[in-house]
Design a protein around this motif. Structure first.
Motif, PDB file in Angstrom:
ATOM      1  N   MET A 104     -14.887 -44.733  65.673  1.00  8.45           N
ATOM      2  CA  MET A 104     -14.537 -43.745  64.771  1.00  8.45           C
ATOM      3  C   MET A 104     -15.784 -42.761  64.459  1.00  8.45           C
ATOM      4  O   MET A 104     -16.145 -41.511  64.349  1.00  8.45           O
ATOM      5  CB  MET A 104     -14.264 -44.158  63.395  1.00  8.45           C
ATOM      6  N   MET A 105     -16.922 -43.524  64.648  1.00  6.52           N
ATOM      7  CA  MET A 105     -18.301 -42.968  64.225  1.00  6.52           C
ATOM      8  C   MET A 105     -19.107 -42.722  65.708  1.00  6.52           C
ATOM      9  O   MET A 105     -20.322 -41.981  65.526  1.00  6.52           O
ATOM     10  CB  MET A 105     -19.097 -43.745  63.404  1.00  6.52           C
ATOM     11  N   GLY A 106     -18.744 -43.318  66.620  1.00  6.29           N
ATOM     12  CA  GLY A 106     -19.889 -43.197  67.792  1.00  6.29           C
ATOM     13  C   GLY A 106     -20.070 -41.913  68.327  1.00  6.29           C
ATOM     14  O   GLY A 106     -21.313 -41.809  69.140  1.00  6.29           O
ATOM     15  N   ALA A 107     -19.481 -40.743  68.096  1.00  6.02           N
ATOM     16  CA  ALA A 107     -19.773 -39.626  68.685  1.00  6.02           C
ATOM     17  C   ALA A 107     -20.652 -39.104  68.074  1.00  6.02           C
ATOM     18  O   ALA A 107     -21.773 -38.316  68.203  1.00  6.02           O
ATOM     19  CB  ALA A 107     -18.377 -38.770  68.556  1.00  6.02           C
ATOM     20  N   ASN A 108     -21.063 -39.572  66.524  1.00  4.41           N
ATOM     21  CA  ASN A 108     -21.750 -38.942  65.600  1.00  4.41           C
ATOM     22  C   ASN A 108     -23.148 -39.766  65.428  1.00  4.41           C
ATOM     23  O   ASN A 108     -24.026 -39.469  64.856  1.00  4.41           O
ATOM     24  CB  ASN A 108     -21.321 -38.722  64.317  1.00  4.41           C
ATOM     25  N   LEU A 109     -23.168 -41.207  66.014  1.00  2.00           N
ATOM     26  CA  LEU A 109     -24.276 -41.911  65.587  1.00  2.00           C
ATOM     27  C   LEU A 109     -24.381 -42.872  66.889  1.00  2.00           C
ATOM     28  O   LEU A 109     -23.545 -43.643  67.462  1.00  2.00           O
ATOM     29  CB  LEU A 109     -23.765 -42.893  64.379  1.00  2.00           C
ATOM     30  N   GLU A 110     -25.775 -43.007  67.029  1.00  3.68           N
ATOM     31  CA  GLU A 110     -26.140 -43.979  68.229  1.00  3.68           C
ATOM     32  C   GLU A 110     -26.785 -45.247  67.596  1.00  3.68           C
ATOM     33  O   GLU A 110     -27.736 -45.196  67.071  1.00  3.68           O
ATOM     34  CB  GLU A 110     -27.102 -43.362  69.245  1.00  3.68           C
ATOM     35  N   LEU A 111     -26.085 -46.515  67.814  1.00  2.00           N
ATOM     36  CA  LEU A 111     -26.475 -47.788  67.271  1.00  2.00           C
ATOM     37  C   LEU A 111     -26.523 -48.869  68.389  1.00  2.00           C
ATOM     38  O   LEU A 111     -25.738 -48.571  69.388  1.00  2.00           O
ATOM     39  CB  LEU A 111     -25.487 -48.227  66.452  1.00  2.00           C
ATOM     40  N   PRO A 112     -27.451 -49.778  68.107  1.00  2.00           N
ATOM     41  CA  PRO A 112     -27.472 -50.764  69.072  1.00  2.00           C
ATOM     42  C   PRO A 112     -25.948 -51.640  68.911  1.00  2.00           C
ATOM     43  O   PRO A 112     -25.292 -51.615  67.690  1.00  2.00           O
ATOM     44  CB  PRO A 112     -28.496 -51.965  68.613  1.00  2.00           C
ATOM     45  N   ASP A 113     -25.569 -52.312  70.134  1.00  3.92           N
ATOM     46  CA  ASP A 113     -24.239 -52.943  69.840  1.00  3.92           C
ATOM     47  C   ASP A 113     -24.072 -54.104  68.869  1.00  3.92           C
ATOM     48  O   ASP A 113     -22.876 -54.056  68.048  1.00  3.92           O
ATOM     49  CB  ASP A 113     -24.008 -53.802  71.169  1.00  3.92           C
ATOM     50  N   ARG A 114     -25.266 -54.983  68.425  1.00  2.00           N
ATOM     51  CA  ARG A 114     -24.871 -55.835  67.259  1.00  2.00           C
ATOM     52  C   ARG A 114     -25.020 -55.070  66.128  1.00  2.00           C
ATOM     53  O   ARG A 114     -24.113 -55.714  65.222  1.00  2.00           O
ATOM     54  CB  ARG A 114     -26.554 -56.661  67.389  1.00  2.00           C
ATOM     55  N   ILE A 115     -25.390 -53.927  65.760  1.00  7.74           N
ATOM     56  CA  ILE A 115     -25.325 -53.237  64.633  1.00  7.74           C
ATOM     57  C   ILE A 115     -23.762 -52.731  64.495  1.00  7.74           C
ATOM     58  O   ILE A 115     -23.177 -52.709  63.698  1.00  7.74           O
ATOM     59  CB  ILE A 115     -26.207 -52.234  64.379  1.00  7.74           C
ATOM     60  N   TRP A 116     -23.363 -52.014  65.474  1.00  6.94           N
ATOM     61  CA  TRP A 116     -21.796 -51.803  65.740  1.00  6.94           C
ATOM     62  C   TRP A 116     -20.878 -52.859  65.237  1.00  6.94           C
ATOM     63  O   TRP A 116     -19.858 -52.721  64.415  1.00  6.94           O
ATOM     64  CB  TRP A 116     -21.445 -51.376  66.875  1.00  6.94           C
ATOM     65  N   LYS A 117     -21.156 -54.080  65.485  1.00  8.36           N
ATOM     66  CA  LYS A 117     -20.265 -55.481  65.591  1.00  8.36           C
ATOM     67  C   LYS A 117     -20.618 -55.723  63.784  1.00  8.36           C
ATOM     68  O   LYS A 117     -19.601 -56.099  63.353  1.00  8.36           O
ATOM     69  CB  LYS A 117     -20.809 -56.360  66.263  1.00  8.36           C
ATOM     70  N   ARG A 118     -21.912 -55.488  63.548  1.00  4.70           N
ATOM     71  CA  ARG A 118     -22.062 -56.227  62.233  1.00  4.70           C
ATOM     72  C   ARG A 118     -21.291 -55.090  61.167  1.00  4.70           C
ATOM     73  O   ARG A 118     -20.686 -55.354  60.347  1.00  4.70           O
ATOM     74  CB  ARG A 118     -23.472 -55.981  61.788  1.00  4.70           C
ATOM     75  N   ALA A 163     -21.303 -45.531  50.435  1.00  2.08           N
ATOM     76  CA  ALA A 163     -22.787 -45.114  50.000  1.00  2.08           C
ATOM     77  C   ALA A 163     -23.729 -46.214  50.510  1.00  2.08           C
ATOM     78  O   ALA A 163     -24.741 -46.133  51.024  1.00  2.08           O
ATOM     79  CB  ALA A 163     -22.621 -45.124  48.531  1.00  2.08           C
ATOM     80  N   VAL A 164     -23.428 -47.751  50.116  1.00  2.00           N
ATOM     81  CA  VAL A 164     -24.200 -48.652  50.768  1.00  2.00           C
ATOM     82  C   VAL A 164     -24.256 -48.586  52.289  1.00  2.00           C
ATOM     83  O   VAL A 164     -25.163 -48.722  52.788  1.00  2.00           O
ATOM     84  CB  VAL A 164     -23.571 -50.147  50.223  1.00  2.00           C
ATOM     85  N   GLN A 165     -23.183 -48.444  53.140  1.00  2.00           N
ATOM     86  CA  GLN A 165     -23.183 -48.248  54.500  1.00  2.00           C
ATOM     87  C   GLN A 165     -24.184 -47.145  54.940  1.00  2.00           C
ATOM     88  O   GLN A 165     -25.044 -47.441  55.887  1.00  2.00           O
ATOM     89  CB  GLN A 165     -21.827 -47.965  55.033  1.00  2.00           C
ATOM     90  N   MET A 166     -24.030 -46.028  54.134  1.00  2.00           N
ATOM     91  CA  MET A 166     -25.016 -44.857  54.513  1.00  2.00           C
ATOM     92  C   MET A 166     -26.350 -45.355  54.239  1.00  2.00           C
ATOM     93  O   MET A 166     -27.354 -44.930  55.101  1.00  2.00           O
ATOM     94  CB  MET A 166     -24.679 -43.499  53.750  1.00  2.00           C
ATOM     95  N   VAL A 167     -26.693 -45.959  53.337  1.00  2.00           N
ATOM     96  CA  VAL A 167     -28.223 -46.754  53.048  1.00  2.00           C
ATOM     97  C   VAL A 167     -28.735 -47.494  54.247  1.00  2.00           C
ATOM     98  O   VAL A 167     -29.652 -47.266  54.757  1.00  2.00           O
ATOM     99  CB  VAL A 167     -28.469 -47.202  51.735  1.00  2.00           C
ATOM    100  N   PHE A 168     -27.688 -48.337  54.665  1.00  2.00           N
ATOM    101  CA  PHE A 168     -27.946 -49.130  55.781  1.00  2.00           C
ATOM    102  C   PHE A 168     -28.257 -48.385  57.102  1.00  2.00           C
ATOM    103  O   PHE A 168     -28.990 -48.767  57.777  1.00  2.00           O
ATOM    104  CB  PHE A 168     -26.648 -50.328  55.957  1.00  2.00           C
ATOM    105  N   LEU A 169     -27.456 -47.475  57.335  1.00  2.00           N
ATOM    106  CA  LEU A 169     -27.528 -46.685  58.548  1.00  2.00           C
ATOM    107  C   LEU A 169     -28.431 -45.673  58.613  1.00  2.00           C
ATOM    108  O   LEU A 169     -28.818 -45.331  59.730  1.00  2.00           O
ATOM    109  CB  LEU A 169     -25.885 -45.858  58.754  1.00  2.00           C
ATOM    110  N   TYR A 170     -29.052 -45.334  57.646  1.00  2.00           N
ATOM    111  CA  TYR A 170     -30.088 -44.314  57.468  1.00  2.00           C
ATOM    112  C   TYR A 170     -31.272 -44.359  58.211  1.00  2.00           C
ATOM    113  O   TYR A 170     -31.725 -43.741  58.932  1.00  2.00           O
ATOM    114  CB  TYR A 170     -30.607 -44.046  56.070  1.00  2.00           C
ATOM    115  N   LYS A 171     -31.438 -45.762  58.434  1.00  2.00           N
ATOM    116  CA  LYS A 171     -32.829 -46.045  59.198  1.00  2.00           C
ATOM    117  C   LYS A 171     -32.475 -46.003  60.790  1.00  2.00           C
ATOM    118  O   LYS A 171     -33.445 -45.726  61.657  1.00  2.00           O
ATOM    119  CB  LYS A 171     -33.290 -47.369  59.134  1.00  2.00           C
ATOM    120  N   PHE A 172     -31.301 -45.498  61.139  1.00  2.00           N
ATOM    121  CA  PHE A 172     -30.709 -45.554  62.635  1.00  2.00           C
ATOM    122  C   PHE A 172     -30.423 -44.031  63.042  1.00  2.00           C
ATOM    123  O   PHE A 172     -30.379 -43.851  64.074  1.00  2.00           O
ATOM    124  CB  PHE A 172     -29.557 -46.358  62.884  1.00  2.00           C
TER     125      PHE A 172
END
Length: 180
Positions: A104-118, A163-172
């Protein structure tokens, strides 16, 4: 347009319940969900799998509510939908190349595999938790309270969770490159 279509049956359910009762509201949510799916098809020429599942569940659970004159069926629909979402996210953790959240979000956000799983597990647990919370509200509160929970509580919980997810993802999120 999509968010408006998403909330169309929920708003009609709430208003109809407040004006009449749970049974008329159930008939209205069935009809409005059918209209919603038709509108999606006419506007986008496709209907998502979860929309078909939601339509099927509203027809079965809403139909049972009306036929048996038992409001418990329509109340259970929310838990079943939430648990289906939670289960689908959980299964995607182990089946397929990408988790649901990454699809759902992979086209807009690049994250390490472990973060996607979390992130995916957190969404799964959120949906399962909301399904359990619905059971608690059903068992311990009035139908009026349940309708308010379904209409305002569940979307409110979703907004807080996002909102909590956005705070968590902001650093990425990569910093914008400076223009010279």
């Amino acid at each position: 347009m999509k968010p408006l279509l998403e909330f169309f049956p929920i708003v009609l359910f709430f208003v109809t319940y407040k004006l009449y009762d749970i049974y008329i509201a159930t008939a209205v949510v069935i009809a409005s969900t059918v209209v919603q799916v038709i509108a999606y098809w006419l506007l986008y020429r496709k209907v998502e799998t979860m929309q078909w599942i939601t339509l099927g569940l509203i027809l079965v659970m809403g139909g049972a509510t009306l036929y048996l004159q038992d409001e418990q069926f329509i109340k259970w629909k929310l838990t079943i939908i939430e648990w289906l979402f939670g289960g689908a996210f959980l299964v995607s953790q182990y089946v397929g190349k990408k988790t649901f959240i990454e699809r759902m979000m992979g086209a807009n956000l690049e994250l390490p595999d472990r973060i996607w799983k979390r992130l995916n597990i957190s969404w799964s647990m959120f949906f399962i938790g909301v399904g359990c919370l619905n059971l608690y509200v059903m068992a311990n509160y009035s139908t009026d309270d349940w309708v308010s929970f379904k209409t305002f509580g569940v979307p409110g919980l979703m907004l807080i969770f996002v909102a909590v997810q956005m705070v968590f993802l902001y650093k990425f999120v990569p910093a914008p490159e400076a223009k010279e």
